[in-house]
Design an enzyme around this catalytic site. Structure first.
Site, PDB file in Angstrom:
ATOM      1  N   ASP A 166      -0.408  -7.891  50.395  1.00 25.43           N
ATOM      2  CA  ASP A 166      -0.944  -6.529  50.519  1.00 25.43           C
ATOM      3  C   ASP A 166      -2.115  -6.506  51.495  1.00 25.43           C
ATOM      4  OD1 ASP A 166       0.811  -5.257  48.757  1.00 25.43           O
ATOM      5  OD2 ASP A 166      -0.441  -5.719  47.019  1.00 25.43           O
ATOM      6  N   ALA A 180      -4.655  -1.869  45.122  1.00 24.12           N
ATOM      7  CA  ALA A 180      -4.699  -1.694  46.574  1.00 24.12           C
ATOM      8  C   ALA A 180      -6.110  -1.913  47.101  1.00 24.12           C
ATOM      9  CB  ALA A 180      -4.194  -0.305  46.957  1.00 24.12           C
ATOM     10  N   TYR A 218       1.437   6.791  52.473  1.00 24.85           N
ATOM     11  CA  TYR A 218       2.175   7.221  53.669  1.00 24.85           C
ATOM     12  C   TYR A 218       3.256   8.255  53.335  1.00 24.85           C
ATOM     13  CZ  TYR A 218       5.561   3.649  52.124  1.00 24.85           C
ATOM     14  OH  TYR A 218       6.450   2.896  51.396  1.00 24.85           O
ATOM     15  N   LYS A 226       0.274  -7.545  38.629  1.00 19.59           N
ATOM     16  CA  LYS A 226      -0.271  -8.367  39.710  1.00 19.59           C
ATOM     17  C   LYS A 226      -1.304  -9.390  39.255  1.00 19.59           C
ATOM     18  CE  LYS A 226       0.574  -5.179  43.533  1.00 19.59           C
ATOM     19  NZ  LYS A 226      -0.013  -4.481  44.701  1.00 19.59           N
TER      20      LYS A 226
END
Length: 287
Positions: A108, A137, A228, A71
């Site tokens: 994101d 994140a 999740y 990233k």
């Protein structure tokens, strides 16, 4: 779907990718929207990233997605960056223009912010945040909070240099509202009304673990976990037992994907079809 000469390709570049649900969610969205597009995986680290990006520039791609460890590294191979992406210093979405130019974005943070405010009902500009995790994140989450006027963000990470760097970048690029907290120091938690787990602790090999002892949580706090799968980590289970409102990262994943589809296609994404596909995947993985 039928693949033909006009099919626009999209690939996710990163490693490892075995745990990713992105292809199924994205392709379900393309099909529901009637888009002639195909999403697939390219498992690769940073050592060949430049060569892969150079190839995409000259092929029939709508763009590509980027995940760890690429990233930050990918920025050097792009022609331009969205202002928010530039400030974040990390990119997860690249749009290829018809002329072959590559423009970087970061969805994101957008996905997190949409989920937090719409599903969680959090008023960012009225909130003080405590974030576990200063990696990819955490960087996206804390940056979008600062961009949208968060009052204060405390950041901690087991790799303390990571949290320190993120706090410094936010203070320099967004607003002077971030503060590094040594790992294991929970003294600032009482002043926070939103607690975020962006550390990854509670998923994969750390299922059943939490970055925060339950006794430090307060019923008035809102607790968010970027994970999740499982749908409730130990962090969220503890928060629920303490009477906190909770939210997992399903919506974050969904809405960042929705934003990607719209960037790559220029059309409104079928969010509900993508949500249903994500839920099907999770149900299958739990069987």
């Amino acid at each position: 779907m039928k693949v033909d000469i006009n099919t626009k390709m999209v690939t996710l570049i990163g490693t490892p990718l075995g745990q990713s649900f992105a292809a199924r969610m994205q392709n379900a969205g393309y099909e529901a929207a009637g888009l002639n597009m195909l999403y697939f995986y390219t498992q690769a680290g940073s050592e060949h990233l430049g060569e892969i990006v150079a190839g995409i520039r000259h092929m029939n791609f709508a763009g590509f997605a980027v995940t760890k460890p690429n990233k930050v590294q990918v920025l050097r191979y792009l022609d331009d960056l969205d202002p928010l992406c530039r400030k974040m210093g990390a990119c997860n979405t690249v749009v290829r223009t018809p002329e072959g130019r590559l423009i970087g974005y970061n969805t994101d943070g957008v996905g997190f912010y949409t989920s937090l405010t719409q599903e969680g009902g959090v008023q960012v500009d009225q909130s003080v945040f405590f974030c576990f995790g200063g990696g990819g994140a955490g960087r996206a989450m804390c940056s979008i909070l600062a961009y949208n006027g968060a009052r204060k963000i405390y950041i901690t990470d087991a790799f303390e240099a990571c949290a320190q760097s993120l706090a410094e970048d936010i203070n320099q690029n967004f607003a002077p509202i971030a503060e590094f907290v040594p790992y294991g120091d929970f003294s600032k938690l009482a002043a926070c009304n939103v607690v975020l787990n962006a550390s990854g602790v509670g998923m994969g090999k750390t299922i059943g673990q939490t970055p925060l002892p339950k006794e430090y949580l307060q019923p008035s706090q809102f607790c968010f976990d970027a994970c999740y799968n499982p749908d409730k980590t130990r962090f969220l289970l503890d928060a629920e037992e303490k009477g906190c409102r909770i939210l997992n990262g399903l919506g974050m994943s969904l809405y960042q994907g929705v934003a990607q589809v719209e960037l790559w296609s220029g059309k409104k994404a079928p969010a509900e079809a993508m949500r249903q596909e994500l839920l099907r995947i999770l149900e299958e993985s739990s069987e």
